[in-house]
Design an enzyme around this catalytic site. Structure first.
Site, mmCIF file in Angstrom:
data_model
loop_
_atom_site.group_PDB
_atom_site.id
_atom_site.type_symbol
_atom_site.label_atom_id
_atom_site.label_comp_id
_atom_site.label_asym_id
_atom_site.label_seq_id
_atom_site.Cartn_x
_atom_site.Cartn_y
_atom_site.Cartn_z
ATOM 1 N N ILE A 1 83.452 81.501 75.816
ATOM 2 C CA ILE A 1 82.208 81.147 75.154
ATOM 3 C C ILE A 1 82.455 80.159 74.026
ATOM 4 O O ILE A 1 81.653 79.239 73.803
ATOM 5 C CB ILE A 1 81.527 82.442 74.671
ATOM 6 C CG1 ILE A 1 81.185 83.315 75.883
ATOM 7 C CG2 ILE A 1 80.284 82.146 73.842
ATOM 8 C CD1 ILE A 1 80.974 84.776 75.563
ATOM 9 N N ASP A 2 83.554 80.318 73.319
ATOM 10 C CA ASP A 2 83.874 79.439 72.196
ATOM 11 C C ASP A 2 84.091 78.004 72.671
ATOM 12 O O ASP A 2 83.537 77.052 72.116
ATOM 13 C CB ASP A 2 85.133 79.963 71.488
ATOM 14 C CG ASP A 2 85.103 79.727 69.990
ATOM 15 O OD1 ASP A 2 84.060 79.313 69.460
ATOM 16 O OD2 ASP A 2 86.133 79.986 69.347
#
Length: 627
Positions: free
Chosen positions: A374-375
Site C-alpha cells: 500500500i505504501d
C-alpha cells in the site's frame, strides 16, 4: 508563518545545493528508467548466506572469502557486530557472524574472534540468542532441535478464519513460517567440522514464571513437541505436501520469495529437504536469483536483504518534480514508463481478506507480484499523477481502487494486508524477533491520505476515516510513531503534509502540536536525527545525530505546517552546510526500519532523494510567499 524570498539568507545556498543534488540524482538513473540505491542491513545476511550454501553443499572458496572479508570489516573495536551503525553490540548478530567466520577458517584464538566470543559469553552465550539464530545452529548440530519451539506443518491446513492460521501472520512472517514448518518437521543436521563451545555459558535459557497466554502457549509448545515425535502419518504427509506446494506457488519470477532474504533462504532449505535437488528448476532459480542481490566491491561480498527500485523510483520522481524538473523531462518520462510497466494486475495473499477487490497497485521490488504494498502504491500514484501522462490514468485508477479497498476496519492502512491485527501469534514462543503482524501505521496511512487527497478524494469516507485514525494515533507529545522509518521524525514528517492535503486547517491543534514537536527536537546544529534505540528506549525519541534524510523529513513536515519558519531556515542551512562536493550527503546512520527494535536499514538513496525534495519545496515556498 512565511518569510519573503528576498529576506531568507539561505536561498542562494539552497539553490546551489539543490542544483548539485538534482544533477547527481539524475545521473544515477538506469537506462531502463529506474533508480535503486543500495539497501544495507547487517551481517546476518552474509553469515546466513554462507550457512545456506554450506547446508546445500554449494559454498565456494571465492564466495566464502568475499563474505568473510565484508563481515570482518563490519566488526567493531569491542569485538561485536551491531544491527545498525553506532548501535550497541547484538548477541545474535555476533554469534552468527562468528560462526560464519569459523566456517571461513578464522581460528578461535585470533584476537578478533576471542573478542567476539568473550562478548557472546558475557551477553548470555548461544543459550540467550534469538530463536532464528538457534535454528541455524540446529541445522548444523550446534543446538538441539528438542530445545526449539515447534512449528508443525499442519498449520498450513488451518482455514483462514481459524486462530493461528498462516494468514494471521504478516506477509513477510507468513512466507518465512511456512517453509520453517517443513524444516521443523524434518529436523535435519549437517554437522560442521568444528564446535562452538567457546560461545556457550552452560546455562539453559529460562523465562522465569510465566502466566496467562505465555503459560498457555508454553503448554501448547510442549504438546506440539509430543505430537512431533509421533505425528499422524497421513496428516503429516498431507501437510508437508501442501506446505511445499504453497511455497513453490509463491516463488517470484526472479527466483526469490517475496523479494526478501528470510523466506528465500528457508524456502530453499525446505524444498531441498522435500527432495528437490540442486538441478530442480525452482531451487536453481532460487540460487541463481541471489546473484542479483549480491554486491561485490573492494570491501568484499555482501547481500542486500531486499531491493527497493519501485520505492526509490517513485520517491526520485517526486523529488525531481519538487526540484523544478519539468514533468515531461526525459528522465521523468523514462521513470514513468518503467513504473507503468511494474503495475501489478494479479491477485496475491491480500485477497484472502479482500476476496472481492480487483487487483492493482505496485510492489517494492523488481519482482514481487504476489505482494503489492500500500505504501509503494501511494507513492507511485503521487509521482505518476504529477507527470500529466494520459496513459497513466488507467493504472492510477486501478491503484486508487485497490489501495482504498485495503483499508482496515479501524480506518487505518497497513503495508501489505488489511486487518492483519490478530495478536495471538505474537505470543508463540517462536516469536522473539521482529514484527510478525502488519497492523495499520501512521506513516502508511498518511501516504494513502496524501495520494487520495491529491486525486480529489479528500472528502471521501475512506479519507475521513483515515484522518480520524491519524488523529487517534497522535502521541501525547504531539508526534506520530514511524513504523517504516526512524522514527517519530519520520512519522510526524509524513503525517503533517497528509493532514493538510486532506483539508485539516493549518491552525488545528493536531497540526500545531506536531509542528511544535518537530521544532522542539531540532538539534543545536540545525538538523534532525533520531537514533534507532528510540524503538525500545523512549529516552531516545527525537534524539540522535543529525542526518540528511531525517532533516529532510522534518523540513517537509514543517514546510507544510509553517512555511518558511526560523526552524526551517536552520534546517536548510544544515543541509547546505553538510553537502558533499558531488552533490549528495554522507549518511552512515541507518534511518529505515524493517522490524522496530530488531532489524534496520540504511537506504543509500534516502540521503539524496529526500533532501532534493525538501530543498525544492523550500524554494517553492519562497516563490509562493507574498512580496
Amino acid at each position: 508563518m512565511t518569510i519573503a524570498r528576498d529576506a531568507a539568507p539561505g536561498v542562494r545556498e539552497a539553490e546551489a545545493a539543490l542544483s548539485a543534488a538534482r544533477d547527481h540524482l539524475l545521473g544515477l538513473q538506469s537506462p531502463e528508467g529506474w533508480w535503486k540505491g543500495e539497501l544495507q542491513t547487517n551481517v546476518t545476511m552474509d553469515a546466513e548466506d554462507l550457512l545456506l550454501r554450506e547446508f546445500l553443499g554449494v559454498r565456494t572458496a571465492e564466495d566464502t572469502a568475499g563474505a568473510a572479508r565484508w563481515i570482518r570489516s563490519q566488526q567493531r573495536a569491542d569485538g561485536t557486530w551491531a544491527t545498525f551503525h553506532g548501535g550497541p553490540g547484538d548477541l545474535s548478530t555476533t554469534v552468527e557472524a562468528y560462526v560464519a567466520l569459523r566456517l571461513a577458517g578464522d581460528p578461535p584464538e585470533a584476537p578478533h574472534m576471542r573478542a567476539a566470543a568473550a562478548f557472546a559469553r558475557e551477553a548470555g552465550g548461544v543459550e540467550a540468542t534469538r530463536v532464528f539464530t538457534r535454528i541455524w545452529l540446529a541445522l548444523f548440530g550446534q543446538w538441539p532441535w528438542d530445545d526449539l519451539p515447534v512449528l508443525p506443518p499442519e498449520m498450513i491446513l488451518l482455514p483462514p478464519w481459524f486462530p493461528l492460521n498462516v494468514y494471521d501472520w504478516a506477509c513477510w512472517a507468513r512466507q518465512t513460517i511456512v517453509p520453517l514448518t517443513i524444516v521443523s518437521a524434518h529436523r535435519p543436521v549437517r554437522p560442521l567440522p568444528f564446535g562452538i563451545a567457546e560461545l556457550r555459558t552452560g546455562r539453559r535459557p529460562g523465562h522465569g514464571r510465566r502466566t496467562g497466554w505465555d503459560a498457555a502457549f508454553d503448554a501448547l509448545d510442549r504438546a506440539l513437541h509430543r505430537y512431533g515425535r509421533r505425528p499422524v502419518p497421513w496428516l503429516r504427509r498431507a501437510a508437508l505436501r501442501r506446505a511445499a506446494e504453497w511455497v513453490v506457488a509463491r516463488q517470484e519470477a526472479d527466483g526469490s520469495w517475496g523479494g526478501i532474504q528470510p523466506p528465500w533462504v528457508y524456502s530453499l532449505i525446505a524444498l531441498h529437504l522435500e527432495g528437490r535437488g540442486l538441478d530442480d528448476p525452482v531451487v536453481r532459480r532460487g540460487l541463481e536469483g541471489l546473484e542479483r542481490f549480491t554486491i561485490r566491491d573492494g570491501n568484499g561480498r555482501r547481500l542486500e536483504a531486499c531491493q527497493s527500485p519501485v520505492w526509490d523510483t517513485a520517491l526520485a520522481v517526486g523529488a525531481l518534480l519538487d526540484a523544478g524538473v519539468p514533468a515531461r523531462h526525459p528522465a521523468v518520462d523514462r521513470a514513468a514508463t518503467w513504473l507503468l510497466g511494474e503495475e501489478i494486475t494479479v491477485t496475491g495473499d491480500w485477497a484472502v481478506r479482500r476476496p472481492a477487490l480487483p487487483p492493482g497497485g505496485w510492489a517494492f521490488e523488481f519482482d514481487n507480484d504476489g505482494y503489492p504494498d500500500i505504501d509503494d502504491t501511494a507513492e507511485v500514484i503521487l509521482a505518476l499523477r504529477r507527470t500529466g501522462r494520459a496513459d497513466a490514468r488507467p493504472a492510477i485508477a486501478r491503484g486508487l481502487r485497490w489501495m482504498a479497498g485495503m483499508a482496515s476496519r479501524d480506518g487505518g492502512f497497513a503495508a501489505f494486508d488489511a486487518d492483519n491485527t490478530r495478536a495471538l501469534c505474537t505470543r508463540l514462543p517462536f516469536c522473539d524477533f521482529g514484527a510478525v503482524i502488519d497492523p495499520p501505521s501512521a506513516d502508511v496511512t498518511a501516504h494513502v491520505v496524501e495520494a487520495l487527497a491529491a486525486e480529489g478524494h479528500a472528502r471521501s469516507p475512506v479519507v475521513r476515516r483515515a484522518v480520524l485514525w491519524l488523529l487517534r494515533a497522535q502521541e501525547p507529545d504531539g508526534s506520530w510513531f514511524g513504523r517504516w522509518g526512524a522514527n517519530h521524525v519520520y512519522g510526524t514528517g509524513a503525517v503533517l503534509p497528509a493532514l493538510l492535503a486532506a483539508g485539516v486547517r493549518p491552525g488545528a491543534a493536531c497540526v500545531r502540536r506536531g509542528a511544535a514537536w518537530l521544532r522542539a527536537h531540532q538539534n543545536p546544529d540545525g538538523g534532525w536525527g533520531e537514533d534507532l534505540r528510540s524503538y525500545r528506549d523512549p529516552r531516545w525519541i527525537g534524539q540522535g545525530a543529525s542526518t540528511a534524510s531525517q532533516t529532510a523529513w522534518a523540513l517537509i513536515g514543517l514546510l507544510a505546517a509553517d512555511g518558511r519558519s526560523p526552524a526551517v531556515e536552520r534546517g536548510v542551512r544544515w543541509l547546505t552546510g553538510h553537502q558533499r562536493p558531488d552533490g549528495t550527503w554522507d549518511e552512515p546512520h541507518f534511518t529505515g526500519t524493517g522490524f522496530p527494535g530488531d532489524f534496520y536499514i540504511n537506504y543509500h538513496l534516502y540521503r539524496l532523494v529526500f533532501p532534493v525534495g525538501a530543498l525544492g519545496r523550500y524554494l517553492r515556498a519562497g516563490e509562493d510567499a507574498p512580496p
